[in-house]
Motif scaffolding. Structure first.
Motif, PDB file in Angstrom:
ATOM      1  N   PRO A  49       2.978   0.803  -8.056  1.00  0.00           N
ATOM      2  CA  PRO A  49       2.203   0.224  -9.163  1.00  0.00           C
ATOM      3  C   PRO A  49       1.839   1.249 -10.229  1.00  0.00           C
ATOM      4  O   PRO A  49       1.593   0.891 -11.376  1.00  0.00           O
ATOM      5  N   GLU A  50       1.816   2.523  -9.843  1.00  0.00           N
ATOM      6  CA  GLU A  50       1.436   3.561 -10.813  1.00  0.00           C
ATOM      7  C   GLU A  50       2.471   3.733 -11.912  1.00  0.00           C
ATOM      8  O   GLU A  50       2.194   4.383 -12.935  1.00  0.00           O
ATOM      9  N   ASN A  51       3.665   3.157 -11.722  1.00  0.00           N
ATOM     10  CA  ASN A  51       4.724   3.325 -12.717  1.00  0.00           C
ATOM     11  C   ASN A  51       4.822   2.158 -13.702  1.00  0.00           C
ATOM     12  O   ASN A  51       5.757   2.100 -14.501  1.00  0.00           O
ATOM     13  N   TRP A  52       3.896   1.206 -13.596  1.00  0.00           N
ATOM     14  CA  TRP A  52       4.017  -0.017 -14.392  1.00  0.00           C
ATOM     15  C   TRP A  52       3.699   0.180 -15.872  1.00  0.00           C
ATOM     16  O   TRP A  52       3.874  -0.719 -16.686  1.00  0.00           O
ATOM     17  N   ARG A  77       1.277  -6.033  -8.189  1.00  0.00           N
ATOM     18  CA  ARG A  77       0.927  -6.861  -9.336  1.00  0.00           C
ATOM     19  C   ARG A  77       0.245  -8.132  -8.832  1.00  0.00           C
ATOM     20  O   ARG A  77       0.441  -8.538  -7.681  1.00  0.00           O
ATOM     21  N   PRO A  78      -0.577  -8.785  -9.688  1.00  0.00           N
ATOM     22  CA  PRO A  78      -1.267 -10.004  -9.244  1.00  0.00           C
ATOM     23  C   PRO A  78      -0.278 -11.146  -8.968  1.00  0.00           C
ATOM     24  O   PRO A  78       0.791 -11.226  -9.596  1.00  0.00           O
ATOM     25  N   HIS A  79      -0.656 -12.012  -8.054  1.00  0.00           N
ATOM     26  CA  HIS A  79       0.250 -13.095  -7.648  1.00  0.00           C
ATOM     27  C   HIS A  79       0.560 -14.071  -8.783  1.00  0.00           C
ATOM     28  O   HIS A  79       1.608 -14.733  -8.752  1.00  0.00           O
ATOM     29  N   HIS A  80      -0.333 -14.173  -9.774  1.00  0.00           N
ATOM     30  CA  HIS A  80      -0.027 -15.125 -10.855  1.00  0.00           C
ATOM     31  C   HIS A  80       1.151 -14.653 -11.705  1.00  0.00           C
ATOM     32  O   HIS A  80       1.670 -15.405 -12.524  1.00  0.00           O
ATOM     33  N   GLU A  81       1.601 -13.397 -11.512  1.00  0.00           N
ATOM     34  CA  GLU A  81       2.781 -12.912 -12.247  1.00  0.00           C
ATOM     35  C   GLU A  81       4.076 -13.135 -11.461  1.00  0.00           C
ATOM     36  O   GLU A  81       5.160 -12.847 -11.969  1.00  0.00           O
TER      37      GLU A  81
END
Length: 319
Positions: A210-213, A239-243
């Motif tokens: 996630p640090e590379n987002w 990432r959040p599930h809504h994505e």
């Protein structure tokens, strides 16, 4: 005879999917030789503008914006009878899907979900097409019940101005007390909902963490795009599930879908393969996603995406 469109306004204002539903309702009404009526429930800022997209009349029912499928279905059922609606149209949203099923059961009506075609009148009924087998084929259904219910696939019927804004009229219908109580509503704010997004930048496990987002968010910001991700990324909470987009997440049909570091498993493709243009960035030339892509870049995303960001920033600065 009429076409009744439920124009969603769950956040207090008219959403893009409501405009699309009215645009579809208008085209359906033209085919059926009748008029399109839009119905809003609760606060609905901008409801009068639905006339621009083909609503001959816009009605509002004074009720809560807190969505309760039982209450909303009751209101819409009464409205369908009051206005003599033969066809009831919903957006293919979570709310629209839950209401469409209830209305179809209430009226013993034929139901088509995620329609991709405007109805044609034939053989005493309506013929409507939709994608099947994860979008690999199309099926056409003949709806011959007195009332018919349809949900329309998002980003399929573009709202086009065909008329003028109209005055919103109040209509008195029984908003029965629901059996459930909405205690809290948590919604994502400040971002375009994925089903409504025209541009989507999506990434997968190739991001390595996630640090590379940051480079993905920078690309999305530059393009004005929504961000999305594959299921494994959502499952490990990068990432959040809504994505999460795909067969088990949100199905989308954007104009442009950029897939970065996503292999292209069939479950993911099933939810995005209706995108108009697909661009894939992956260092593995054998990644299945390339078979579905319109454009592909074989390369290390950590080299390609920063260069793409720099090029887009330079282009925007000079234009």
């Amino acid at each position: 005879m009429a076409v009744l469109v439920f124009a969603e306004s769950l956040t207090g204002s008219i959403k893009k999917i409501a405009q699309e539903a009215v645009a579809y309702g208008y085209q359906a009404a033209q085919a059926m030789g009748t008029e399109c009526i839009a119905l809003t429930i609760g606060q609905a800022d901008g409801a009068g503008d639905l006339g621009l997209y083909g609503a001959a009349k816009v009605y509002n029912v004074d009720a809560s914006n807190d969505f309760d499928a039982q209450v909303y279905a009751s209101i819409l059922g009464q409205a369908a009878n009051k206005f003599g609606a033969d066809l009831i149209v919903f957006a293919h949203s979570s709310s629209g899907k839950s209401l469409a099923g209830r209305l179809a059961a209430r009226f013993d009506a034929a139901l088509v979900t995620a329609a991709t075609s405007v109805p044609t009148v034939a053989d005493g009924g309506l013929h409507i097409s939709k994608g099947v087998f994860s979008g690999k084929a199309f099926a056409t259904y003949a709806l011959k019940t007195d009332k018919k219910v349809v949900t329309i696939a998002g980003n399929t019927f573009r709202p086009t101005a065909v008329g003028a804004a109209v005055a919103v009229e109040s209509v008195s219908l029984d908003a029965a007390t629901g059996r459930i109580s909405v205690k809290e509503v948590n919604t994502v704010t400040g971002a375009v909902p994925l089903p409504e997004a025209e541009l989507v930048v999506s990434a997968g496990r190739g991001m390595k963490g996630p640090e590379n987002w940051g480079i993905i968010e920078e690309l999305a910001d530059t393009l004005g795009a929504a961000t999305a991700c594959s299921r494994p990324v959502a499952d490990v909470h990068w990432r959040p599930h809504h994505e999460h987009v795909g067969q088990t997440g949100v199905a989308i049909r954007p104009t442009l879908y950029i897939a970065i570091g996503i292999s292209g498993a069939i479950q993911h493709l099933a939810g995005v393969n209706q995108s108009k243009v697909i661009v894939v960035i992956n260092k593995d030339p054998e990644a299945p996603f390339f078979k579905a892509a319109d454009y592909g870049v074989v390369g290390d995303l950590f080299e390609v995406v920063p260069k793409l960001n720099a090029a887009l920033a330079k282009f925007k600065a000079n234009n």
